[in-house]
Scaffold this active site. Structure first.
Site, PDB file in Angstrom:
ATOM      1  N   ASP A 219      37.835  38.529 -52.038  1.00  0.00           N
ATOM      2  CA  ASP A 219      36.949  37.380 -51.912  1.00  0.00           C
ATOM      3  C   ASP A 219      37.057  37.019 -50.433  1.00  0.00           C
ATOM      4  O   ASP A 219      38.083  36.466 -50.001  1.00  0.00           O
ATOM      5  CB  ASP A 219      37.428  36.213 -52.779  1.00  0.00           C
ATOM      6  CG  ASP A 219      36.505  35.023 -52.658  1.00  0.00           C
ATOM      7  OD1 ASP A 219      36.017  34.766 -51.538  1.00  0.00           O
ATOM      8  OD2 ASP A 219      36.249  34.346 -53.660  1.00  0.00           O
ATOM      9  N   HIS A 220      36.040  37.353 -49.641  1.00  0.00           N
ATOM     10  CA  HIS A 220      36.244  37.284 -48.197  1.00  0.00           C
ATOM     11  C   HIS A 220      36.497  35.851 -47.697  1.00  0.00           C
ATOM     12  O   HIS A 220      37.034  35.646 -46.629  1.00  0.00           O
ATOM     13  CB  HIS A 220      35.100  37.967 -47.423  1.00  0.00           C
ATOM     14  CG  HIS A 220      33.846  37.145 -47.316  1.00  0.00           C
ATOM     15  ND1 HIS A 220      32.932  37.057 -48.334  1.00  0.00           N
ATOM     16  CD2 HIS A 220      33.359  36.377 -46.323  1.00  0.00           C
ATOM     17  CE1 HIS A 220      31.943  36.265 -47.959  1.00  0.00           C
ATOM     18  NE2 HIS A 220      32.170  35.845 -46.734  1.00  0.00           N
TER      19      HIS A 220
ATOM     20  N   HIS B 164      33.724  32.244 -54.315  1.00  0.00           N
ATOM     21  CA  HIS B 164      34.143  31.526 -53.105  1.00  0.00           C
ATOM     22  C   HIS B 164      34.448  30.038 -53.349  1.00  0.00           C
ATOM     23  O   HIS B 164      35.491  29.535 -52.949  1.00  0.00           O
ATOM     24  CB  HIS B 164      33.067  31.617 -52.018  1.00  0.00           C
ATOM     25  CG  HIS B 164      32.608  33.015 -51.726  1.00  0.00           C
ATOM     26  ND1 HIS B 164      33.457  34.089 -51.737  1.00  0.00           N
ATOM     27  CD2 HIS B 164      31.393  33.529 -51.409  1.00  0.00           C
ATOM     28  CE1 HIS B 164      32.779  35.190 -51.434  1.00  0.00           C
ATOM     29  NE2 HIS B 164      31.524  34.873 -51.241  1.00  0.00           N
TER      30      HIS B 164
HETATM   31  C1  BG6 Z   1      28.566  36.555 -49.989  1.00  0.00           C
HETATM   32  C2  BG6 Z   1      27.299  36.302 -50.759  1.00  0.00           C
HETATM   33  O1  BG6 Z   1      29.645  36.762 -50.839  1.00  0.00           O
HETATM   34  O2  BG6 Z   1      28.833  35.435 -49.149  1.00  0.00           O
HETATM   35  C3  BG6 Z   1      26.138  35.994 -49.835  1.00  0.00           C
HETATM   36  O3  BG6 Z   1      27.001  37.431 -51.559  1.00  0.00           O
HETATM   37  C4  BG6 Z   1      26.485  34.872 -48.897  1.00  0.00           C
HETATM   38  O4  BG6 Z   1      24.964  35.676 -50.569  1.00  0.00           O
HETATM   39  C5  BG6 Z   1      27.804  35.148 -48.213  1.00  0.00           C
HETATM   40  O5  BG6 Z   1      25.447  34.750 -47.950  1.00  0.00           O
HETATM   41  C6  BG6 Z   1      28.256  33.963 -47.402  1.00  0.00           C
HETATM   42  O6  BG6 Z   1      29.376  34.331 -46.654  1.00  0.00           O
HETATM   43  P1  BG6 Z   1      29.661  33.659 -45.250  1.00  0.00           P
HETATM   44  O7  BG6 Z   1      30.944  34.281 -44.809  1.00  0.00           O
HETATM   45  O8  BG6 Z   1      28.497  33.989 -44.375  1.00  0.00           O
HETATM   46  O9  BG6 Z   1      29.758  32.194 -45.530  1.00  0.00           O
END
Ligand code: BG6
Length: 524
Positions: free
Chosen positions: A205-206, A268
């Site tokens: 989960d980045h 997230h």
């Molecule tokens: C991803 C989603 O996990 O996270 C995307 O699939 C989203 O739809 C993105 O835009 C948002 O990540 P960040 O790091 O740009 O906030």
């Protein structure tokens, strides 16, 4: 007010040095990094730049090889050139520098068709060649940056070709979405558990790799100040808000089957909720921390039909204007059904039923094509028990708030009341700010740099455990089912560049609050 006196800077320096010690001086085993989806967008935008930055900053193991796989035919040189372009375009450190050739020499390409077993034999031969060269401690990390429908066939093929048997030296990293719903997540967990042990599985989960998100643990558990206030006695409510200006771009095909609840809240935003809501772990051990987080998800009150009706809001954007340019509505985007029922905005009120949080609402919202790109957590404290100041003095009264801004600004703001300078006792809310940019000189690593290095080091703290993923699916399932079964009659219900559907405002206004947004900064 800025927290940047010399003493604090000195502390920061020490912490930074010990961090380096932990990450570089550890002798990392030789590593073979296999990327399924090696020609795809995720690799180009995130993985290759992250690996390259780890390399130039001296964090990669002494011996490592990166094997990209995909259906496109590439020579090693062709692949190296393609990734050089990608790194130049997407790396936070800008265009590649002189060390590119040394990094490029670690890159190899192995065409792989998941349906053709022969290609896995080629892959195994390539891996074995490196294992012989690097020695018996060589670890192999398989990164699945492909559509989820390919996860099972890849995992099974790896097993069939005996690439997963060494529990200590083989790992699999899986991108989200992990499952499409609770049943498919369980099915995938079950399948993986027949091939890997849990310690080999790294579910990404980045958001957990983002610097300001990692800091949540430090902020809560390395300071004596906040924890005594971190409960229902002092906290009025919590907001977790991840808003995006962009629409679905080229990802309409994926997004149609996902929607905001699956795409963002199930993972997230619920992870952020866990970090705010968790009890103090007894140490920084991955199992301990993941146990504390899963306890939060298990304590979240399940959504009844009534809750879904009154405490959730869904939305879908229509066309509008963003920074002077006309943008399409969701239903007009590429690969999107012109009558789509998919939500591009979701908000919900959660409760955590335990001693610490009973009665404290947690409002979560996320959406695309909103007025601002911002990820933040706002914690609003209860009001003072007794007001000693007169009406004139308190015209701008604002309960204390703690704002943890994850992006684009990385900061923690404590909003307090202070006397405005002057002859009268007039109160004004002011911000005490810890701002990363003002405090630290160096850029923060990208989330993927942290996560990839952790996967190489075998540290699972920032990855999702199987039971965590299932607990999160369990929570959102009633809402998903209800939204799928009952099509929205008013979609699209918010224009691009707005703050989402009106009902989202009503959801929080009903309780006497409003969504908090940080003021936009002038573009630098
Ligand atoms: C991803 C989603 O996990 O996270 C995307 O699939 C989203 O739809 C993105 O835009 C948002 O990540 P960040 O790091 O740009 O906030």
């Amino acid at each position: 007010m800025f927290f940047t006196p010399t003493g604090i800077n000195y502390q920061v320096k020490l912490i930074h040095e010990s961090h380096i010690k932990m990450k570089t001086k550890a002798k990392l085993n030789p590593t073979i990094f296999v990327i399924f989806g090696g020609t795809g967008d995720l690799n180009k935008r995130k993985l290759a730049p992250a690996l390259y930055n780890l390399f130039i900053e001296g964090y990669m193991p002494d011996k490592f090889a990166i094997i990209g796989t995909g259906r496109t035919e590439y020579t090693d040189q062709g692949y190296k050139d393609a990734l050089e372009d990608a790194v130049c375009a997407f790396s936070r450190t800008g265009k590649v520098k002189e060390k590119w050739d040394r990094f490029g020499n670690t890159l190899h390409y192995c065409p792989t068709d998941f349906a053709a077993p022969k290609t896995f034999e080629n892959l195994r031969n390539t891996i074995e060649k490196y294992q012989q060269e690097y020695g018996k401690d060589t670890q192999v990390i398989f990164y699945l940056a492909v559509a989820p429908s390919f996860f099972p066939i890849i995992a099974e093929s790896l097993k069939k070709h005996k690439l997963t048997e060494d529990e200590d030296n083989s790992r699999i990293v899986i991108e989200k979405p992990f499952g499409y719903d609770l049943d498919s997540a369980k099915e995938l967990n079950t399948l993986l558990s027949t091939i890997f042990t849990e310690k080999q599985i790294y579910r990404i989960d980045h958001y957990l790799g983002k610097e300001a998100v990692q800091n949540m643990m430090a902020f809560r558990f390395a300071n004596a100040l906040f924890e005594p206030l971190w409960n229902r006695q002092y906290i009025d409510h919590v907001q977790i808000s991840v808003t995006e200006q962009l629409g679905v771009q080229e990802r309409g095909g994926y997004y149609e089957g996902a929607g905001a609840l699956r795409d963002m809240i199930q993972n997230h935003l619920l992870q952020l909720l866990c970090l705010v809501g968790m009890e103090a772990p007894i140490n920084f051990d991955a199992t301990e921390i993941r146990n504390r987080k899963v306890e939060v998800l298990k304590a979240v009150r399940p959504f009844s039909n009534n809750d879904i009706r009154f405490n959730t809001v869904r939305g879908q954007y229509s066309k509008g204007w963003v920074e002077g340019k006309e943008v399409l509505g969701y239903r007009q985007e590429k690969n999107v059904n012109p009558e789509s029922n998919t939500e591009t905005f979701a908000a919900a009120k959660f409760y955590i039923d335990n001693w610490r949080w009973q009665g404290v609402p947690f409002y979560l919202r996320t959406g695309k094509r909103l007025n601002q790109t911002s990820s933040l957590i706002a914690i609003q404290f209860k009001d003072v028990p007794h007001q000693i100041f007169s009406g004139n003095a308190t015209e701008n009264w604002q309960q204390n708030r703690l704002i943890i801004s994850i992006q684009p600004e990385m900061s923690i703001r404590m909003q307090v009341q202070a006397k405005r300078p002057g002859l009268n006792m007039i109160l004004n809310p002011v911000d005490m700010v810890f701002d990363y940019k003002g405090t630290y000189k160096n850029d923060s690593p990208e989330a993927y740099e942290t996560l990839l290095l952790d996967a190489i080091m075998g540290d699972q703290t920032l990855f999702m455990r199987g039971d965590q993923v299932e607990a999160a699916w369990e929570l959102v399932m009633p809402i998903l089912n209800s939204w799928e079964n009952k099509k929205s009659i008013n979609f699209p219900n918010y224009p691009a560049d707005s703050w989402g559907p009106e009902r989202a405002e009503a959801l929080i206004a009903r309780d006497g609050f409003h969504w908090f947004n940080l003021p936009l900064k002038e573009k630098e």
